[in-house]
Design a protein around this motif. Structure first.
Motif, short mmCIF file in Angstrom:
data_model
loop_
_atom_site.label_atom_id
_atom_site.label_comp_id
_atom_site.label_asym_id
_atom_site.label_seq_id
_atom_site.Cartn_x
_atom_site.Cartn_y
_atom_site.Cartn_z
N GLY A 36 0.64 -1.29 0.18
CA GLY A 36 0.05 0.13 0.07
C GLY A 36 0.86 1.36 -0.05
O GLY A 36 0.53 2.28 -0.69
N TRP A 37 1.79 1.23 0.88
CA TRP A 37 2.67 2.61 1.04
C TRP A 37 3.66 2.42 -0.29
O TRP A 37 3.88 3.83 -0.91
N MET A 38 4.05 1.58 -1.01
CA MET A 38 4.68 1.24 -2.44
C MET A 38 3.75 1.98 -3.57
O MET A 38 4.22 2.96 -4.38
N PHE A 39 2.53 1.53 -3.35
CA PHE A 39 1.62 2.20 -4.53
C PHE A 39 1.52 3.55 -4.32
O PHE A 39 1.46 4.33 -5.52
N MET A 40 1.14 4.09 -3.19
CA MET A 40 1.00 5.66 -2.84
C MET A 40 2.24 6.25 -3.32
O MET A 40 2.33 7.41 -3.99
N ALA A 41 3.65 5.86 -3.08
CA ALA A 41 4.78 6.16 -3.55
C ALA A 41 4.89 6.36 -4.95
O ALA A 41 5.34 7.45 -5.57
N ALA A 42 4.34 5.29 -5.52
CA ALA A 42 4.74 5.19 -7.17
C ALA A 42 3.71 6.24 -7.65
O ALA A 42 3.93 7.00 -8.71
N SER A 43 2.32 6.19 -7.29
CA SER A 43 1.52 7.21 -7.90
C SER A 43 1.79 8.54 -7.55
O SER A 43 1.73 9.50 -8.51
N GLU A 44 2.18 8.96 -6.51
CA GLU A 44 2.41 10.22 -6.21
C GLU A 44 3.73 10.85 -6.83
O GLU A 44 3.91 11.88 -7.13
N VAL A 155 -0.53 16.58 -5.43
CA VAL A 155 -0.12 15.42 -4.70
C VAL A 155 -0.99 15.37 -3.29
O VAL A 155 -1.40 14.24 -2.84
N VAL A 156 -0.99 16.27 -2.43
CA VAL A 156 -1.63 16.40 -1.01
C VAL A 156 -3.18 16.01 -1.47
O VAL A 156 -3.68 15.34 -0.70
N ALA A 157 -3.78 16.58 -2.45
CA ALA A 157 -5.16 16.05 -2.62
C ALA A 157 -5.36 14.63 -3.02
O ALA A 157 -6.43 13.95 -2.38
N PHE A 158 -4.41 14.13 -3.63
CA PHE A 158 -4.54 12.64 -4.00
C PHE A 158 -4.18 12.07 -2.70
O PHE A 158 -4.87 10.92 -2.36
N GLU A 159 -3.28 12.50 -1.93
CA GLU A 159 -3.06 11.62 -0.68
C GLU A 159 -4.21 11.73 0.45
O GLU A 159 -4.69 10.55 1.00
N LEU A 160 -4.84 12.92 0.44
CA LEU A 160 -5.93 13.03 1.56
C LEU A 160 -7.29 12.17 0.62
O LEU A 160 -7.93 11.68 1.67
N SER A 161 -7.33 12.18 -0.36
CA SER A 161 -8.47 11.58 -0.85
C SER A 161 -8.19 10.02 -0.74
O SER A 161 -9.33 9.46 -0.31
N VAL A 162 -7.23 9.34 -0.83
CA VAL A 162 -7.27 8.03 -0.77
C VAL A 162 -7.20 7.70 0.69
O VAL A 162 -7.87 6.66 0.93
N ALA A 163 -6.58 8.45 1.62
CA ALA A 163 -6.78 8.18 2.97
C ALA A 163 -8.20 8.40 3.41
O ALA A 163 -8.83 7.36 4.05
N SER A 164 -9.08 9.16 2.75
CA SER A 164 -10.57 9.54 3.14
C SER A 164 -11.15 8.04 2.53
O SER A 164 -11.94 7.71 3.38
N VAL A 165 -11.07 7.76 1.36
CA VAL A 165 -11.71 6.65 0.91
C VAL A 165 -11.39 5.17 1.61
O VAL A 165 -12.24 4.42 1.99
#
Length: 279
Positions: A36-44, A155-165
C-alpha cells in the motif's frame, strides 16, 4: 514519526487493551501495508513528475535557463522533499506537536538553504547551470513557484482523497477509536476507566481487582459443587458391584416373600379340603 507518533491516547489504550492485538497479529506492518505504501509512493511520484513536465517543462512561455534540466530537476526534487516532509511529519502524524512542526520546518528549510549554498558556491558546467540559478534564475521566476505550488496541491489532494476513501470503505479499529476520542464525554470515560485500572494496580497489595474477585468467586462455586457431589456420593453404595448386589438381594427377597405367601395360601386351601373329606 517513529519516536513521537501515537495514534491513540494512553488512557484509551489502558481502557481498551484489546487494541494491542493489532501488533500481536502483525497488522501494523505486513505485505499488504508495505505494498500500500509502495503504491502511494509510485502514484505520487508519477503525479509529481508529469505535473512538472506538463505545467513547466513543455510550455512555450518559459524560455532560456528558466526551464533547463536543472530547473526542472530542482522543482521535482523540491516537491519531493516537501511532500515527504508533509506526509511523514504532518499528514500521517496523529499526534500533532511542536516537535513535529519544528522537524518539518527544518527539513524543508534545510533543503532551501542547501539550494542557496549551491547557487552561491557551485561552478557551472556544460549540462547544468547551477550558479546563481536559484537566487537569480528560475528561483526568481513566479511561474516556477506557481508550478511548484500546483504540484504540491495535486499530490496532497490525492493523498488525502485516498486516505478518506480507505477510512470510509476499510475502517480499522484505531480509526474508530480516533473518532470516539474526539467526543469529550467518551474520552472522559476512557480516562476514568484507565485511572481506575491504574489505581487497582497501585493498591494491588491492599485491594483486589475485579478480575481477582471474579476468579475467587468462580473458585468458590467450583468448591461448593465438588462438596455437593461428595455428599451425594456418600449416600450411595461405594461401588457399582455393591449397588447391583443390593438390588439383586432386594429382588430375591421380594420374590421369596411372594412365593411364601402363595405357598401358604395353597397349603391353607388344601388343608381345608382334606379336612372336609376326613369329616
Amino acid at each position: 514519526m517513529g519516536i513521537f507518533e501515537k495514534d491513540l491516547a494512553a488512557s484509551t489504550l489502558l481502557a481498551v487493551p484489546e487494541l494491542y492485538t493489532k501488533g500481536q497479529r502483525n497488522r501494523g506492518f505486513n505485505f499488504k501495508v508495505y505494498f500500500g505504501w509502495m503504491f502511494m509512493a509510485a502514484s505520487e511520484a508519477m503525479i509529481l513528475y508529469f505535473c512538472m513536465l506538463g505545467l513547466y517543462g513543455q510550455v512555450s512561455f518559459t524560455h532560456g535557463n528558466d526551464n533547463d534540466l536543472f530547473a526542472m530537476g530542482d522543482m521535482t526534487f523540491t516537491a519531493a522533499v516537501i511532500v515527504i516532509s508533509l506526509k511523514m511529519q504532518i499528514i500521517e502524524m496523529h499526534n500533532k506537536s511542536i516537535t513535529a512542526g519544528i522537524s518539518c520546518f527544518c527539513s524543508i528549510g534545510g533543503w532551501f538553504l542547501w539550494n542557496m549554498i549551491l547557487a552561491a558556491t557551485y561552478s557551472n558546467n556544460v549540462i547544468y547551470h547551477v550558479r546563481d540559478a536559484f537566487l537569480h534564475g528560475f528561483g526568481s521566476s513566479i511561474l516556477w513557484w506557481l508550478c511548484l505550488i500546483l504540484i504540491l496541491i495535486s499530490v496532497v489532494a490525492f493523498e488525502l482523497s485516498v486516505a478518506s476513501v480507505r477510512r470510509y470503505l476499510f475502517p480499522q479499529e484505531e480509526d474508530t477509536f480516533e473518532e470516539l476520542e474526539r467526543d469529550l464525554p467518551i474520552r472522559r470515560r476512557f480516562e476514568e476507566a484507565s485511572a481506575m485500572y491504574l489505581q487497582q494496580g497501585w493498591d494491588r497489595g491492599e485491594r483486589k481487582s475485579s478480575l481477582e474477585v471474579e476468579r475467587e468467586r468462580l473458585e468458590q462455586e467450583q468448591a461448593d459443587r465438588e462438596g455437593h457431589v461428595q455428599e451425594l456420593l456418600k449416600n450411595r453404595p461405594e461401588t457399582m458391584e455393591e449397588a447391583n448386589a443390593a438390588a439383586a438381594r432386594k429382588s430375591l427377597n421380594e420374590e421369596r416373600g411372594r412365593r411364601s405367601l402363595e405357598m401358604q395360601e395353597m397349603l391353607s386351601k388344601r388343608f381345608g379340603s382334606v379336612r372336609r373329606e376326613r369329616q
